[in-house]
Design an enzyme around this catalytic site. Structure first.
Site, PDB file in Angstrom:
ATOM      1  N   ASP A  74       0.824  -1.214   0.000  1.00 12.32           N
ATOM      2  CA  ASP A  74       0.000   0.000   0.000  1.00 12.32           C
ATOM      3  C   ASP A  74       0.856   1.262   0.000  1.00 12.32           C
ATOM      4  OD1 ASP A  74      -2.275   1.505   0.032  1.00 12.32           O
ATOM      5  OD2 ASP A  74      -2.744   1.157   2.145  1.00 12.32           O
ATOM      6  N   HIS A 129       2.674   3.247  -9.035  1.00 10.05           N
ATOM      7  CA  HIS A 129       2.478   1.800  -9.223  1.00 10.05           C
ATOM      8  C   HIS A 129       3.691   1.178  -9.918  1.00 10.05           C
ATOM      9  CE1 HIS A 129      -1.465   2.070  -7.636  1.00 10.05           C
ATOM     10  NE2 HIS A 129      -2.001   2.709  -8.656  1.00 10.05           N
ATOM     11  N   LEU A 135      10.850 -20.726  -4.796  1.00 16.08           N
ATOM     12  CA  LEU A 135       9.846 -19.842  -4.183  1.00 16.08           C
ATOM     13  C   LEU A 135       8.572 -19.781  -5.041  1.00 16.08           C
ATOM     14  CD1 LEU A 135       9.122 -17.435  -2.208  1.00 16.08           C
ATOM     15  CD2 LEU A 135      10.276 -15.944  -3.837  1.00 16.08           C
TER      16      LEU A 135
END
Ligand code: FPP
Length: 249
Positions: free
Chosen positions: A21, A38, A132
């Site tokens: 955020d 972004h 991962l």
């Protein structure tokens, strides 16, 4: 000693979930467009994925686009979708090279066809990787996920009634988007907001929560290691007493 060196390598969380955020505020502070925020946020996501891999985290879930984000201005939604496709395209090679598996959770039926096929292609091509797992929450909402799981169970019952009392929490989990993914031990939220925003409500029942004021585009490896370090300082009791936990050690 660096924060990374301070980590107890035997107690690295298997799964870290992240609410990324603050991209908009990061951009506003610099007089830039939200999409620039972004775009920097996507770079931070890559850095954090690297940090997670470095210390042996097995799953990292990134909240990239919520169900509620569909209500943002059209240009921002289109910009975020384009950014997502660009990020996957530019990092696909590295993803494969580093044995990373990509997975998506969310209502993918709401995605534009082009975005879905792009993302799904990367998921399929990386599915045999064993390193991962990067889980991207895309068009994701937790209440809708739980409701969807309930509907699937009801449909199953309609087809072939079964003993309702026999349904376990584990059975129910198998109807969630996160099937086969262990619950996160740690949830991180950046930018100083203290809420969960409809993210993994079922899965974070026992997660440790870590909030930081750092805005997502500024969140780097050191911040990630600090979050894991703070997690390691907590006592996870799962409803038991401290004495009971001590006697298990
Ligand atoms: C929240 O910041 C962030 C989002 C809604 C989008 C997150 C997307 C990225 C980090 C980029 C793409 C990700 C990947 C994994 C390639 P906000 O816009 O709510 O910020 P604000 O609260 O300051 O306005």
């Amino acid at each position: 000693m660096s924060t990374k060196e301070k980590l107890d390598t035997k107690r690295i969380p298997q799964h870290v979930a992240v609410i990324m955020d603050g991209n908009g505020r990061w951009a506003a502070l610099r007089g830039k467009d939200r999409l620039e925020g972004h775009s920097q946020g996507a770079k931070a996501a890559r850095t954090v994925v690297e940090a997670a891999a470095e210390i042996g985290v097995k799953y990292i879930t990134l909240y990239a686009f919520s169900m509620e984000n569909w209500n943002r201005p059209k240009d921002e939604v289109a910009g975020l979708m384009a950014l997502l496709m660009r990020s996957i395209a530019s990092q696909f090679e590295d993803l494969i090279k580093n044995n990373i598996r990509l997975r998506i959770i969310g209502d993918t039926s709401m995605l534009p066809d082009e975005v879905f096929s792009h993302v799904n292609d990367a998921v399929l091509k990386s599915q045999k990787n064993t390193g991962l797992t990067v889980v991207i929450a895309l068009s994701y909402g937790s209440r809708s996920e739980i409701l969807n799981a309930t509907k699937q169970l009801l449909r199953k019952y309609e087809e072939q009634p079964f003993d309702i009392d026999s349904i376990t929490e584990e059975d129910f989990s198998n109807y969630l988007y996160t099937k086969d993914i262990p619950d996160p031990e740690l949830l991180v939220r950046t930018s100083g907001e203290l809420r969960i925003s409809n993210f993994l409500l079922w899965q974070i029942s026992y997660s440790e929560l870590y909030f930081t004021d750092v805005l997502w585009p500024d969140f780097g490896k050191e911040d990630f290691f600090e979050a894991v370090y703070q997690y390691q300082q907590r006592e996870r009791r799962f409803g038991k007493t401290s004495q009971q936990i001590a006697s298990l050690k």
